[in-house]
Write an enzyme that holds these catalytic residues in place. Structure first.
Site, mmCIF file in Angstrom:
data_model
loop_
_atom_site.group_PDB
_atom_site.id
_atom_site.type_symbol
_atom_site.label_atom_id
_atom_site.label_comp_id
_atom_site.label_asym_id
_atom_site.label_seq_id
_atom_site.Cartn_x
_atom_site.Cartn_y
_atom_site.Cartn_z
ATOM 1 N N ARG A 296 0.822 -1.226 0.000
ATOM 2 C CA ARG A 296 0.000 0.000 0.000
ATOM 3 C C ARG A 296 0.848 1.265 0.000
ATOM 4 N NH1 ARG A 296 -5.647 -0.600 1.354
ATOM 5 N NH2 ARG A 296 -6.171 -2.511 0.271
ATOM 6 N N ARG B 57 -3.443 6.483 1.035
ATOM 7 C CA ARG B 57 -4.005 7.692 1.650
ATOM 8 C C ARG B 57 -3.118 8.382 2.677
ATOM 9 N NH1 ARG B 57 -9.315 4.551 3.023
ATOM 10 N NH2 ARG B 57 -7.670 2.987 2.990
ATOM 11 N N ARG C 255 -6.354 11.226 -6.355
ATOM 12 C CA ARG C 255 -7.618 10.499 -6.205
ATOM 13 C C ARG C 255 -8.796 11.462 -6.354
ATOM 14 N NH1 ARG C 255 -11.089 9.200 -2.265
ATOM 15 N NH2 ARG C 255 -11.743 7.045 -1.863
ATOM 16 N N ASP D 239 -6.519 -2.926 -7.978
ATOM 17 C CA ASP D 239 -7.085 -3.580 -6.798
ATOM 18 C C ASP D 239 -7.400 -5.030 -7.121
ATOM 19 O OD1 ASP D 239 -8.150 -2.629 -3.980
ATOM 20 O OD2 ASP D 239 -9.484 -4.201 -4.714
ATOM 21 N N TYR E 288 -14.702 -12.219 -0.968
ATOM 22 C CA TYR E 288 -15.403 -10.964 -1.283
ATOM 23 C C TYR E 288 -16.560 -11.214 -2.254
ATOM 24 C CZ TYR E 288 -11.676 -8.333 1.007
ATOM 25 O OH TYR E 288 -10.808 -7.825 1.932
HETATM 26 C C1 LIG Z 1 -7.871 -7.357 0.396
HETATM 27 C C2 LIG Z 1 -7.277 -6.422 -0.639
HETATM 28 C C3 LIG Z 1 -7.990 -5.425 -1.368
HETATM 29 N N1 LIG Z 1 -7.071 -4.819 -2.219
HETATM 30 C C4 LIG Z 1 -5.834 -5.374 -2.043
HETATM 31 C C5 LIG Z 1 -5.949 -6.411 -1.088
HETATM 32 C C6 LIG Z 1 -4.839 -7.361 -0.669
HETATM 33 C C7 LIG Z 1 -3.847 -6.758 0.235
HETATM 34 C C8 LIG Z 1 -4.353 -6.514 1.633
HETATM 35 O O1 LIG Z 1 -4.604 -7.495 2.366
HETATM 36 O O2 LIG Z 1 -4.427 -5.327 1.999
HETATM 37 C C9 LIG Z 1 -4.589 -5.072 -2.755
HETATM 38 C C10 LIG Z 1 -4.311 -3.691 -3.157
HETATM 39 N N2 LIG Z 1 -5.113 -2.584 -3.066
HETATM 40 C C11 LIG Z 1 -4.465 -1.493 -3.560
HETATM 41 C C12 LIG Z 1 -3.217 -1.920 -4.073
HETATM 42 C C13 LIG Z 1 -2.310 -0.978 -4.867
HETATM 43 C C14 LIG Z 1 -0.905 -1.043 -4.757
HETATM 44 C C15 LIG Z 1 -0.279 -0.677 -3.420
HETATM 45 O O3 LIG Z 1 -0.127 -1.588 -2.577
HETATM 46 O O4 LIG Z 1 0.131 0.493 -3.253
HETATM 47 C C16 LIG Z 1 -3.092 -3.279 -3.791
HETATM 48 C C17 LIG Z 1 -1.932 -4.223 -4.050
HETATM 49 C C18 LIG Z 1 -4.968 -0.115 -3.592
HETATM 50 C C19 LIG Z 1 -6.076 0.273 -2.719
HETATM 51 N N3 LIG Z 1 -7.232 -0.425 -2.470
HETATM 52 C C20 LIG Z 1 -8.064 0.327 -1.686
HETATM 53 C C21 LIG Z 1 -7.420 1.574 -1.404
HETATM 54 C C22 LIG Z 1 -8.023 2.722 -0.632
HETATM 55 C C23 LIG Z 1 -8.985 3.415 -1.549
HETATM 56 C C24 LIG Z 1 -9.096 4.869 -1.310
HETATM 57 O O5 LIG Z 1 -8.299 5.627 -1.896
HETATM 58 O O6 LIG Z 1 -10.015 5.242 -0.595
HETATM 59 C C25 LIG Z 1 -6.176 1.549 -2.059
HETATM 60 C C26 LIG Z 1 -5.143 2.641 -2.109
HETATM 61 C C27 LIG Z 1 -9.428 -0.061 -1.245
HETATM 62 C C28 LIG Z 1 -9.656 -1.461 -0.826
HETATM 63 N N4 LIG Z 1 -9.348 -2.579 -1.563
HETATM 64 C C29 LIG Z 1 -9.669 -3.701 -0.839
HETATM 65 C C30 LIG Z 1 -10.257 -3.292 0.396
HETATM 66 C C31 LIG Z 1 -10.733 -4.228 1.478
HETATM 67 C C32 LIG Z 1 -10.267 -1.895 0.385
HETATM 68 C C33 LIG Z 1 -10.878 -0.998 1.430
HETATM 69 C C34 LIG Z 1 -10.043 -0.856 2.626
HETATM 70 C C35 LIG Z 1 -9.087 0.281 2.477
HETATM 71 O O7 LIG Z 1 -9.547 1.361 2.068
HETATM 72 O O8 LIG Z 1 -7.896 0.108 2.798
HETATM 73 C C36 LIG Z 1 -9.441 -5.082 -1.295
#
Ligand SMILES: Cc1c2[nH]c(c1CCC(=O)O)Cc1[nH]c(c(CCC(=O)O)c1C)Cc1[nH]c(c(CCC(=O)O)c1C)Cc1[nH]c(c(C)c1CCC(=O)O)C2
Length: 345
Positions: free
Chosen positions: A26, A30, A39, A76, A153
């Site tokens: 990540r 944010r 964003r 994602d 999911y």
């Molecule tokens: C389970 C999972 C998801 N997404 C991901 C996983 C596996 C890794 C982990 O266990 O964290 C993987 C992921 N999600 C994102 C990336 C991008 C690359 C990076 O790591 O920088 C990667 C590799 C961006 C993201 N994916 C998400 C964000 C936040 C979105 C925002 O900008 O509001 C980002 C930057 C949203 C997301 N996406 C997901 C959830 C549950 C959420 C909401 C929770 C949260 O907001 O953290 C599903």
């Protein structure tokens, strides 16, 4: 610089390095003001994922700021369900929502694995952009969710604390559950092959909810799908390097995963003791991890001492420095600099 001269690629080839390569799960997110600005420009998270120019920009932001050894594609894991025809949206402040899969009728509405590319083609364009834009020393990581985590999911329609809906479908409708796992596996292979062809040098498979599966379920639904994906990718794209992340697995689960999948690197979560990983996993493969991501909120001496302890403990074999899980939105960007200084000196 040839690809195999990048620090990240050397560690993945099994080399023990004086200073380990570093990147963070990540890392585009944010906690960075520049991410929030891009964003906002995109409008919402999914529009950002599907806009190659803006997704390229947010992927590069942490590279410019910190000089990480690897960039991870901004996208994602839930784009694959969407490409298979599931509805997907993000509730602000809550997380993802999807249409659910509870029955054979729901499953039958999904599309074919080979048809995912129409939806996912902007992601391949982001990768092509990144290969042009990245510094020559920075490796490019593509990724996907592992089938079990993606299935949790798709079945529940959201994140759940205990993955109960997916476990219930596994028990009550095993044929539907197995067919869903197979479909996700095939779609993931389709997606990852195109990521590699577009320029991803490394692929990471995120099994964020692997810890919910115990006993016979773990080899069947965590290790076996990962091994299948790994073997097809290797057959079709022999140069790719693979990182597996069976988050929350037991120590035995991690050992089983490494032996059976033959990944180039295993990512360990915060529950795994680094010395145990050095003794039991690093003898077989490169280890990635595992600083407690909460230390990037708190900072202080503990951040420095823990970072140094992990670097030292894993210094006798191939190691990629990373966190136990993703950096959180409340982390202080300055603490990332402190962490990097503690690693690189
Ligand atoms: C389970 C999972 C998801 N997404 C991901 C996983 C596996 C890794 C982990 O266990 O964290 C993987 C992921 N999600 C994102 C990336 C991008 C690359 C990076 O790591 O920088 C990667 C590799 C961006 C993201 N994916 C998400 C964000 C936040 C979105 C925002 O900008 O509001 C980002 C930057 C949203 C997301 N996406 C997901 C959830 C549950 C959420 C909401 C929770 C949260 O907001 O953290 C599903």
């Amino acid at each position: 610089m040839k690809t195999d001269e990048k620090l990240m690629m050397r560690a993945l080839a099994g080399e023990t390095l004086t200073t380990p390569p570093v990147w963070m799960m990540r890392q585009a997110g944010r906690y960075l003001p520049e991410y929030k600005a891009t964003r906002a420009e995109a409008g919402d998270f999914l529009s950002l994922c599907y806009n190659p120019d803006l997704a390229t920009e947010v992927t590069l932001q942490p590279i410019r700021r910190y000089g990480f050894d690897a960039a991870i594609l901004f996208a994602d894991i839930l784009l694959v369900p969407q490409a298979l025809g599931a509805d997907l949206w993000f509730e602000t402040g809550e997380g993802p929502r999807l249409s659910t899969i509870q029955s054979k009728a729901d499953f039958n509405k999904l599309g074919n694995p080979e048809d995912v590319h129409e939806t996912l083609s902007p992601i391949y364009q982001t990768i092509r952009n990144l290969r042009e834009a990245l510094p020559k020393e920075t490796a490019l990581i593509g990724f996907a969710g592992a089938p079990w985590t993606v299935a949790t999911y798709m079945i529940a329609g959201r994140g759940t604390p205990d993955q109960a809906p997916a476990l219930a479908l596994m028990k009550e409708h095993p044929a539907v559950f197995d067919a869903l796992m197979d479909k996700i596996t095939d779609a993931t292979i389709e997606y990852l092959i195109q990521q590699i062809k577009a320029g991803a040098e490394v692929i990471k498979l995120f099994d964020s909810w692997a810890g919910a599966l115990t006993g016979f379920q773990f080899p069947k639904y965590i290790t076996r799908p990962a091994a299948k994906i790994a073997s097809v990718l290797r057959e079709e794209q022999p140069h790719v390097r693979l990182i597996g992340f069976p988050r929350g697995a037991t120590p035995d689960g991690y050992v089983n995963f490494v032996r059976e999948t033959d990944v180039d690197c295993v990512a360990i979560d915060g529950s795994i003791d680094a010395q145990w990983a050095a003794d039991n996993l690093q003898t077989e493969t490169c280890v990635q991890g595992n600083l407690d991501q909460r230390l990037l909120v708190a900072g202080g001496d503990k951040l420095v001492s823990e970072t140094k302890r992990i670097v030292e403990t894993l210094s006798h074999g191939p190691h990629i420095f990373n966190l136990g899980h993703g950096i959180t939105p409340d982390a202080d960007p300055k603490n990332v600099e402190i962490m990097i200084k503690a690693i690189r000196g």
